[in-house]
Design a protein around this motif. Sequence first.
Motif, PDB file in Angstrom:
ATOM      1  N   ALA A 264       0.978  -1.251   0.021  1.00  0.00           N
ATOM      2  CA  ALA A 264      -0.137   0.000  -0.176  1.00  0.00           C
ATOM      3  C   ALA A 264       0.957   1.175   0.018  1.00  0.00           C
ATOM      4  CB  ALA A 264      -0.810   0.062   1.250  1.00  0.00           C
ATOM      5  N   PHE A 265       1.069   1.787  -1.118  1.00  0.00           N
ATOM      6  CA  PHE A 265       2.031   2.980  -1.387  1.00  0.00           C
ATOM      7  C   PHE A 265       1.596   4.159  -0.734  1.00  0.00           C
ATOM      8  CE2 PHE A 265       2.786   0.530  -4.963  1.00  0.00           C
ATOM      9  CZ  PHE A 265       4.453   0.346  -5.008  1.00  0.00           C
ATOM     10  N   SER A 266       2.402   4.881   0.252  1.00  0.00           N
ATOM     11  CA  SER A 266       1.976   6.149   0.594  1.00  0.00           C
ATOM     12  C   SER A 266       2.331   7.391  -0.215  1.00  0.00           C
ATOM     13  CB  SER A 266       2.633   6.119   2.194  1.00  0.00           C
ATOM     14  OG  SER A 266       4.170   6.367   1.627  1.00  0.00           O
ATOM     15  N   ARG A 267       1.769   8.516   0.261  1.00  0.00           N
ATOM     16  CA  ARG A 267       2.025   9.726  -0.700  1.00  0.00           C
ATOM     17  C   ARG A 267       3.268   9.929  -0.662  1.00  0.00           C
ATOM     18  NH1 ARG A 267      -0.656  15.051   1.435  1.00  0.00           N
ATOM     19  NH2 ARG A 267       1.060  14.764   3.061  1.00  0.00           N
ATOM     20  N   GLU A 268       4.202   9.960   0.436  1.00  0.00           N
ATOM     21  CA  GLU A 268       5.249  10.253   0.708  1.00  0.00           C
ATOM     22  C   GLU A 268       6.449   9.220  -0.184  1.00  0.00           C
ATOM     23  OE1 GLU A 268       2.981  11.663   3.956  1.00  0.00           O
ATOM     24  OE2 GLU A 268       3.311   9.542   3.155  1.00  0.00           O
TER      25      GLU A 268
END
Length: 342
Positions: A264-268
């Motif tokens: 689950a990729f984060s915005r950062e």
Amino acid sequence: MREPAFWYRPPSLMSRLLMPLGAVYGQVAALRMHSRGFDAGIPVICVGNYHTGGAGKTPTVLALTKLLRELGETPIVLSRGYGGKWQGPVKVDPERHVAANVGDEPLMLALTVPVVIARDRIGGVALARSQGASVILMDDGFQNPAISKDASIIVIDGDRGLGNACVFPAGPLRAPLPPQLARTDALIVIGDGTAAGAVAAAIAAQAKPVLSARLVPDAASLARFAGKRVLAFAGIGDPGRFFRTLRGAGVDVVRERIFADHHAFSREEIEALIAEAGRDGLTLVTTEKDIARLRGVEAIAASMRDIAAFAVTLAFDDAAKLRKFVADQLFKARENKYQARN
């Protein structure tokens, strides 16, 4: 989860220490595979793996979808919805649903074929039938006994094979190999590697078909990345296969970034990838599955224009052999079901 590196090396001290746990896990898995499953009432074709992680199930499901439609069938994919929160059963709508709820593979597949997700596979069968399915394509679930399979097609990567051939957690196998081989109706080996040679020979010795296939880049993707230097990233079961496919297609992969399967990729994280690519004059490229997971994430949506997917399809060396196998299995399944009713 990232696969431990020792799974894909000769049996090591770590794998030997874990073999007692693997023996218990394997015994339970093998016993479950002997259970008699629920008869869906229509043909069920399962696409599975002997092991955890990626091998090419998703492009195989898409290739079988195309073939089944050519045969006049109405296939619906049944998936557990791994990586998603919803229990189901629910029909996936790519316009409304997100990967966090239904899983990335079902969301990607739903762009091409109707998909039902259900943790309770029997409930999933009921929903698929209510949606007009003439045949159910099970995406994974080979080792799960809940649904009776009329044909089980196993996908294996020619480069990775079965790793150290030990049962989880000592290795990547989901169950001991002999009972899995016995329940295999056809084997698809993807790529030109030789690591799957022993398995292919074992299946061929049972007079069951072994099919060779390869991932073929989409023409539009090739054109898009021609002459570009790229930063490739992936959060799938086997990122290495994605990177090899890119390089095999002539794409200049300057840098690789690996994330855990279904990450689950984060915005950062996405902003850091975009900044790195921009700083070094690179084009960001990832898999279609990763793109499906990124879509619908509000914090990332604005950054999607900076990321491109590299699309591939699965091409078979002997497509006629696959077509005959599938047609024969459908005929046999319907004959068996008719006889059981009468």
